[in-house]
Design an enzyme around this catalytic site. Structure first.
Site, PDB file in Angstrom:
ATOM      1  N   GLY B  43       5.446 -18.370  -7.484  1.00 43.89           N
ATOM      2  CA  GLY B  43       4.569 -19.342  -6.845  1.00 43.89           C
ATOM      3  C   GLY B  43       3.150 -19.156  -7.304  1.00 43.89           C
ATOM      4  O   GLY B  43       2.812 -18.181  -7.970  1.00 43.89           O
ATOM      5  N   THR B  44       2.318 -20.104  -6.969  1.00 45.24           N
ATOM      6  CA  THR B  44       0.917 -20.036  -7.380  1.00 45.24           C
ATOM      7  C   THR B  44       0.067 -20.657  -6.302  1.00 45.24           C
ATOM      8  O   THR B  44       0.514 -21.524  -5.570  1.00 45.24           O
ATOM      9  CB  THR B  44       0.691 -20.891  -8.641  1.00 45.24           C
ATOM     10  OG1 THR B  44       1.758 -20.722  -9.515  1.00 45.24           O
ATOM     11  CG2 THR B  44      -0.603 -20.563  -9.301  1.00 45.24           C
ATOM     12  N   THR B  45      -1.140 -20.193  -6.239  1.00 49.08           N
ATOM     13  CA  THR B  45      -2.134 -20.955  -5.478  1.00 49.08           C
ATOM     14  C   THR B  45      -3.333 -21.124  -6.381  1.00 49.08           C
ATOM     15  O   THR B  45      -3.862 -20.147  -6.911  1.00 49.08           O
ATOM     16  CB  THR B  45      -2.564 -20.173  -4.227  1.00 49.08           C
ATOM     17  OG1 THR B  45      -1.411 -19.741  -3.553  1.00 49.08           O
ATOM     18  CG2 THR B  45      -3.405 -21.036  -3.321  1.00 49.08           C
ATOM     19  N   PHE B  66      -5.476 -18.686  -9.822  1.00 49.08           N
ATOM     20  CA  PHE B  66      -4.558 -17.574  -9.788  1.00 49.08           C
ATOM     21  C   PHE B  66      -3.190 -18.086 -10.116  1.00 49.08           C
ATOM     22  O   PHE B  66      -2.844 -19.143  -9.656  1.00 49.08           O
ATOM     23  CB  PHE B  66      -4.544 -16.915  -8.419  1.00 49.08           C
ATOM     24  CG  PHE B  66      -3.386 -16.002  -8.314  1.00 49.08           C
ATOM     25  CD1 PHE B  66      -2.182 -16.466  -7.832  1.00 49.08           C
ATOM     26  CD2 PHE B  66      -3.467 -14.735  -8.803  1.00 49.08           C
ATOM     27  CE1 PHE B  66      -1.082 -15.633  -7.805  1.00 49.08           C
ATOM     28  CE2 PHE B  66      -2.384 -13.904  -8.776  1.00 49.08           C
ATOM     29  CZ  PHE B  66      -1.192 -14.357  -8.266  1.00 49.08           C
ATOM     30  N   SER B 165       2.158 -23.781  -4.799  1.00 44.30           N
ATOM     31  CA  SER B 165       3.004 -23.649  -3.616  1.00 44.30           C
ATOM     32  C   SER B 165       2.207 -23.151  -2.418  1.00 44.30           C
ATOM     33  O   SER B 165       2.567 -23.390  -1.279  1.00 44.30           O
ATOM     34  CB  SER B 165       4.174 -22.715  -3.910  1.00 44.30           C
ATOM     35  OG  SER B 165       3.680 -21.500  -4.407  1.00 44.30           O
TER      36      SER B 165
END
Lengths: 141, 270
Positions: B43-45, B66, B165
């Protein structure tokens, strides 16, 4: 040279060579195209396949018709004539040509797209047989 | 000599040759136990915001991203990506090359809106099959700009945004505390907190906050800016000593093999 207009060149299905009972193995190459099925011949295998196949043609159609509406008939006529002239500059049938004149006319010489990175035709792993390709090109086959 | 030996005209770009085969394999696979390779899902933010325009009228912008998916498109518009990692990376590399070519041919520094339009047209062409959601930011002669671009090709021009996500958590923090015209330190702090919220609430987003500050003079990447969580340390060793389990019985069965046939082939050593 295909002398029909752009609109009729847009493909709406993926053609597969017909069956011929006369050939030794038939015309259908199972290794390359997989088992036959009516669905495979009529429907594209990926939603993007048709749209990608016709993308350049559709874009040209749209641009040239806009140009015709703005500047009159002569502008797209002249451009299409130049495109056809540039497209005829090719090497021998089995050699890959860089199409530099065509690219410059279209403005592709200062763009990079997926067609330059992926599946570069100049590095294609498949080579045709020179004699067969020349005969095919000349219509002798 | 068959017509079939003439290979089709090779065309660059995507090749859909194997799609039918893959579909057939997937369908038949359940029967024979074939499993297609699965993509690794993490996942990523990512988040971005525009901060202060100074009194002299020189605008600044900041972009926080990130994990390390920032691909710098020249020194001005920069892009960070979520979604399918390979798609995002390829798309930003293409963007970077095309922006460079465009600026060379127009002899002007590139604008953020140009990059946005390029991405939008490219992604729409592929109807969302290229799964790259990007945040594009930069400073050009017209000021700082921030765009969020979705995989299907829709874009929006925003003062702050987050994607990935963990976007829901990050956008909550941003919406609560964003003010137009923040100072650099304040903006960095807010972004770091937004990403931290994403890290803490979303399983997939990792552990580091990286920041990229884009100003008129270029982009500066601060990596890592902060590490809100680190991998825990185990309290003790949980391995059993050798010999912990007592051996009760031992039974050895020799496997007798019978030589049936013996052939000797001389090998030519020349």
């Amino acid at each position: 040279m295909n002398s029909r207009g752009i609109g009729s060149q847009v493909k709406d299905s993926i053609p597969i060579a017909e069956f011929s009972a006369s050939g030794t193995f038939g015309d259908h190459d199972i290794l390359r195209r997989g088992f036959t099925s009516v669905k495979n011949e009529l429907l594209p295998s990926h939603p993007l396949e048709l749209s990608e196949k016709n993308f350049l043609l559709n874009q040209d159609k749209m641009n040239l018709s806009t140009l015709r509406n703005i500047q009159g008939l002569h502008a797209p006529l002249k451009l299409q004539m130049e495109f056809r002239a540039a497209k005829q500059v090719q090497r021998l049938p089995f050699l890959h040509s860089s199409n530099i004149a065509l690219d410059t006319l279209r403005g592709n010489d200062d763009c990079i797209g997926f067609e330059d990175i992926l599946n570069d035709p100049s590095q294609s792993e498949i080579m045709g047989e020179p004699h067969v390709m020349v005969e095919y090109k000349l219509g002798l086959l | 000599m068959d017509r079939d030996t003439v290979p089709p005209e090779p065309q660059g770009g995507f090749s859909f040759e194997n799609c039918l085969r893959n579909a057939a394999l997937e369908k038949a696979g359940g029967v024979q136990g074939f499993r297609s390779p699965k993509a690794r899902k993490t996942g990523t933010t990512i988040a971005g915001l525009i901060y202060k325009v100074t009194g002299t009228g020189r605008p600044y912008g900041a972009l926080c991203q990130f994990p390390s998916l920032l691909t710098r498109a020249l020194s001005l518009p920069s892009c960070c990506g979520a979604g399918v990692a390979a798609d995002a990376e390829m798309t930003t590399q293409l963007l970077s090359s095309n922006m460079e070519l465009h600026s060379l041919s127009t002899d002007r520094p590139p604008r953020v809106i140009t990059a946005c339009r390029f991405l939008k047209q490219k992604l729409f062409r592929y109807q969302g099959h290229i799964g790259a959601s990007l945040i594009l930011g930069g400073v050009d002669p017209t000021g700082p700009h921030l765009y969020s671009i979705h995989p299907h090709g829709s874009t929006s021009k925003v003062p702050f945004t987050s994607m990935g996500s963990g976007a829901a958590a990050a956008i909550a923090v941003l919406e609560d505390r964003f003010k137009p015209g923040m100072e650099l330190a304040e903006g960095q702090e807010l972004l770091a907190e937004a990403i931290t919220a994403g890290i803490l609430s979303d399983l997939g987003s990792g552990s580091n906050v990286d920041l990229c500050v884009i100003t008129q003079g270029g982009a500066q990447i601060l990596r890592p800016f902060r590490t809100p969580v680190s991998r825990g340390k185990r309290q003790g060793r949980y391995q059993y000593q050798a010999g912990t389990t007592a051996v009760l019985t031992e039974a050895i069965t020799p496997l007798r093999l019978e030589v049936v046939d013996e052939t000797v082939t001389a090998m030519d050593m020349d």
